[in-house]
Design a protein around this motif. Structure first.
Motif, short mmCIF file in Angstrom:
data_model
loop_
_atom_site.label_atom_id
_atom_site.label_comp_id
_atom_site.label_asym_id
_atom_site.label_seq_id
_atom_site.Cartn_x
_atom_site.Cartn_y
_atom_site.Cartn_z
N SER A 1 14.15 -2.88 -4.07
CA SER A 1 14.89 -2.17 -3.02
C SER A 1 16.37 -2.17 -3.39
O SER A 1 16.87 -3.12 -4.01
CB SER A 1 14.68 -2.83 -1.65
OG SER A 1 15.19 -4.15 -1.64
N LYS B 1 19.44 4.42 0.69
CA LYS B 1 18.55 3.27 0.62
C LYS B 1 17.26 3.70 -0.07
O LYS B 1 16.64 4.69 0.32
CB LYS B 1 18.25 2.72 2.02
CG LYS B 1 17.45 1.44 2.01
CD LYS B 1 17.27 0.90 3.41
CE LYS B 1 16.49 -0.42 3.41
NZ LYS B 1 16.29 -0.95 4.78
N SER C 1 13.52 2.20 -1.85
CA SER C 1 12.61 1.07 -2.02
C SER C 1 11.28 1.57 -2.57
O SER C 1 10.89 2.73 -2.34
CB SER C 1 12.38 0.32 -0.70
OG SER C 1 11.70 1.15 0.22
N GLU D 1 20.31 -0.59 -1.84
CA GLU D 1 21.08 0.08 -0.79
C GLU D 1 22.53 0.23 -1.26
O GLU D 1 23.13 -0.72 -1.76
CB GLU D 1 21.02 -0.72 0.51
CG GLU D 1 21.71 -0.03 1.68
CD GLU D 1 21.50 -0.78 2.97
OE1 GLU D 1 22.06 -0.35 4.01
OE2 GLU D 1 20.79 -1.80 2.97
#
Length: 504
Positions: free
Chosen positions: A243, A251, A253, A245
């Protein structure tokens, strides 16, 4: 009159006043006065509902006027501290029917608990659970599809246990255990309902690669045990993911895994299968006044909404959500769409569904909010009708579309007027019939439903609220050729309610 009888009469009068009133919209009574008992904060509340119905059976000809009372008690106890956070809650839903309607009342009670422990700055423990008991009156009307949800009595107990441990500056470990147990008191009308125990666990190890970038390795175990004919089901999975960000503007993932499934077909035989799992998501916040979220997943499933027998499958699902703000958030447009394909192991069939929804919220004036909603769904699947012919299967396609509006207007500071309306259309088609001479396309049935309501709610004094409401229901069904009678699916219903809510 004896003086000692006065308090008793007063209690009876108060109880009668509460029972004879109705809280048509429980969410409106969001007042939380509460009280402090030692280090605990206690918030009890009571909502009552008295509903007058001119067609309680929801039928075309056998109309019966009656009334029923709904009592909704709740209690919440919470404690917050440096080491322990504790929340206990209870919610009850009791519906008391008039003797003309039923001699069986409906009871639904739920107790839940949430305990958070933080012995050290790097160790966290969470214990959650819920226990629900329900005793519901059965619907005498026969529905188009056979459903396992029309239960007489059941108990559902679920719990979860999480431990999170930080290791150094880069590592974090998390262990999770889940348990769910369902117990039914069955009747002869529901021979396929079974008690079951569902348990599983996860073990994840997370490593911080760089700032907001993380890498994860994990193991998952799950099993379902049934007490009758349904085969037991077990599954194990190893997976890895990441993941990332970027400054709350982007973001990303993803997670990929390999799973092994085992199903007991007989006492001395079992079936195993290996397959992959996948989950990926992308959230975009950097576009002005717009948020875009997209995800794709391939996950296992075991209970199909279209079949009475459990059949393992892999669900492939793609979803998109777009939210847009206009005129400094005076208008908010929200769109969501999803495509799902369930690939079944045993039958080799695929169930397909597609849906999309558009929601518009418009702040017309400071005290008035108008909401508009439209949605469409389409499902295609194989269905085995309850005809006694095991070799007859139907390739079905169902379509649903609906539109609705909601106006919430605060006329005065303590008075809120809410007007709602919704129209729904559902059509059922058979695209293919096996083991029958005529295998052409058949239009089975088309339903149209109208719903409308008007509610006027007011805060009388701090923690006391009063409400009166009217609800209108109309359902029309058109029999194409396969159903002899649809009287139980054509009806008009009017309901009138008065309500009182109290938070102590």
């Amino acid at each position: 009159m004896h003086k000692k009888s006065i308090p008793f009469i007063a209690i009876i009068v108060i109880a009668i006043v509460i029972v004879m009133n109705d809280a048509f919209s429980p969410h409106f009574f969001g007042l939380a006065e509460g009280m402090e008992i030692g280090r605990f904060r206690c918030v009890p509340s009571l909502i009552t509902r008295k509903t007058f119905d001119d067609n309680v059976y929801l039928t075309k000809y056998d109309r019966e006027e009656t009334s029923f009372t709904t009592i909704l008690p709740s209690l919440s106890i919470a404690k917050t501290g440096k080491i322990i956070d504790l929340t206990l809650s209870y919610q009850g839903d009791f519906r008391l029917y008039n003797e003309k309607y039923s001699d069986e009342n409906r009871y639904n009670q739920t107790g839940s608990w949430n305990i958070g422990l933080k012995p050290t700055s790097k160790l966290g423990i969470d214990i959650k659970g819920r226990d629900t008991y329900s005793y519901a009156k059965r619907d005498e009307r026969r529905e188009l599809f056979k459903s396992n949800n029309n239960l007489a009595e059941y108990n559902d107990l679920s719990s979860a246990f999480d431990i999170t441990q930080k290791i150094g500056k880069k590592w974090r470990a998390k262990l999770t255990y889940l348990h769910d147990e369902k117990n039914y008191r069955q009747s002869k009308n529901d021979p396929d309902l079974e008690d079951s125990k569902n348990q599983g666990g996860n073990a994840d190890l997370e490593y911080n690669l760089y700032r907001n970038a993380f890498f994860t390795l994990g193991y998952r175990y799950a099993s379902i045990e049934f007490n009758k004919e349904t085969p037991d089901y077990g599954e194990q999975e190893v997976s890895g993911g990441f993941s990332w960000e970027k400054k709350s503007s982007l973001k990303l993932s993803g997670r990929w895994g390999q799973a092994w499934r085992e199903i007991e077909s007989t006492v001395n035989e079992s079936r195993t299968k290996e397959y992959r799992t996948l989950a990926a998501s992308l959230d975009i916040y950097c576009i002005k006044d717009t948020v875009i979220m997209a995800s794709y997943s391939e996950v296992p499933g075991y209970i199909s909404p279209y079949r009475t027998e459990n059949d393992p499958f892999i669900s492939h699902q793609l979803s998109v959500n777009i939210k847009r703000d206009l005129l400094h958030q005076k208008i908010i447009i929200d769109y969501s769409g999803s495509q799902r394909v369930d690939d079944h192991d045993l039958t080799g069939t695929k169930d397909k569904s597609w849906s999309e929804t558009v929601h518009i919220a418009w702040r017309i004036l400071k005290p008035a909010l108008l909401s508009l909603t439209g949605s469409r769904t389409k499902s295609r699947y194989q269905y085995e009708p309850d005809t006694g012919d095991e070799n007859r299967d139907e390739d079905r396609e169902d379509k649903t579309w609906s539109c609705g509006a909601n106006l919430e207007w605060r006329i005065l500071k303590p008075v809120v007027l809410t007007i709602r309306g919704k129209y729904t259309n559902i059509s059922y088609h058979t695209l293919y019939l096996s083991n029958v001479e005529d295998q052409n396309d058949h239009a089975l049935r088309e339903d149209t439903r109208y719903e409308g309501s008007c509610q006027l709610a007011s805060t009388l004094y701090k923690n006391i609220s009063f409400e009166m409401a009217y609800q209108y229901l109309k359902n029309n069904s058109e029999d194409k050729e396969t159903h002899e009678s649809l009287d139980d699916n054509e009806y008009t219903d009017h309901r009138y309610s008065l309500g009182l809510g109290i938070t102590f």
